[in-house]
Design an enzyme around this catalytic site. Sequence first.
Site, PDB file in Angstrom:
ATOM      1  N   GLY A 144       4.245  17.469   2.907  1.00 56.35           N
ATOM      2  CA  GLY A 144       4.341  18.161   1.623  1.00 56.35           C
ATOM      3  C   GLY A 144       4.926  19.553   1.755  1.00 56.35           C
ATOM      4  N   THR A 147      -5.782  21.448  -1.435  1.00 59.79           N
ATOM      5  CA  THR A 147      -5.205  22.373  -0.461  1.00 59.79           C
ATOM      6  C   THR A 147      -5.882  23.746  -0.527  1.00 59.79           C
ATOM      7  OG1 THR A 147      -3.112  21.257  -0.572  1.00 59.79           O
ATOM      8  CG2 THR A 147      -3.015  23.588  -0.046  1.00 59.79           C
TER       9      THR A 147
HETATM   10  N1  ASP Z   1       0.615  20.718  -2.035  1.00 63.02           N
HETATM   11  C1  ASP Z   1      -0.093  19.712  -1.309  1.00 63.02           C
HETATM   12  C2  ASP Z   1       0.840  18.620  -0.880  1.00 63.02           C
HETATM   13  O1  ASP Z   1       1.675  18.212  -1.673  1.00 63.02           O
HETATM   14  C3  ASP Z   1      -1.205  19.095  -2.076  1.00 63.02           C
HETATM   15  C4  ASP Z   1      -2.163  20.042  -2.769  1.00 63.02           C
HETATM   16  O2  ASP Z   1      -1.836  21.192  -3.029  1.00 63.02           O
HETATM   17  O3  ASP Z   1      -3.297  19.622  -3.054  1.00 63.02           O
HETATM   18  O4  ASP Z   1       0.724  18.145   0.209  1.00 63.02           O
END
Ligand code: ASP
Length: 319
Positions: free
Chosen positions: A216, A186
């Site tokens: 998410g 992300t």
């Molecule tokens: N927080 C993101 C999700 O759960 C994933 C990530 O931060 O890589 O969709």
Amino acid sequence: MNKIILVVHGGAGTITKQSMTPEKEKAYTEGLTVALEAGYKILKNRGSSLDAVSAAVVTLEDNPLFNAGKGSVFTSEGKNEMDASIMDGKTRKAGAVASVNTIKNPIKAARLVMDKSPHVLMTGKGAIRFAQENGLEIVDSSYFHTDFRYDQWQKSIKHDKIQLDHSGDKDPKGWLKTETEKKFGTVGAVALDANGNLAAATSTGGMTNKKWGRIGDSPIIGAGTYANNNTCAVSCTGHGEYFIRDVVAYDISALMEYKKLSLKDAAEEVVMKKLVTDGGEGGIIAVDKDGNYTMTFNSEGMYRGVITADGKVWVGIYK
Ligand code: ASP
């Protein structure tokens, strides 16, 4: 003029020096630097923190190294479905999109939802239609395909695992073999502008092999993104389910607002204590109303960087 500052992240997780090659390190460092400079240019010209965080995130969405926009991970159905959100600390207005698959830059759609609709969060077809009607660039869903992410997904379906983009060591079956599979993620940005306004933005492809419409923390205001001129601006990365349950971004702001904690102490409390107790891996970047910043993570590493008022860039990857 207020003390301007911009902080970005490109995901947290099992990122170790041993698992990195100099070429990859360089590519990630460059990607983060490009994002910082894009946002800084705006802040320096007295532009808004909202414009700065959007511009920084767009560069990371366009960079296939990061799990957002081009380069997003694959769902259990072999698709790319993205989530993004943005928040204005001055008005506490916010916009978000979730499960979109043809909007080239999901963060621009989130901004549109905030600026041009009466809503905060729009999903799927409706969000795409809204973006298209407002002139955003729509691409074929194949634009988001990268072979690297596809291979990563193939490994993941073999073991029917929903994979956090960067949790290599939490892999009991040991199927995550290569270094690159253990990191990236992300993206997000937080900034304070010359007028003292804070903003936060987050964009993601989510988790590899995520199932049926899973959303998410990234598009959830208060969980993955939050901004309030009285306290701070926060963007998160990590295992989204935990970040939603612990309302991470808002929790940091609330500790500052109601308990008068400093930004650093508030972030420590939530990321290093609460999340750790619950088993939530990840990290945050945040800036407060006075221009203090923190990049707090409980994982092995986090792609991160900051550019200060004097234009000095600092980029870090490991602990
Ligand atoms: N927080 C993101 C999700 O759960 C994933 C990530 O931060 O890589 O969709």
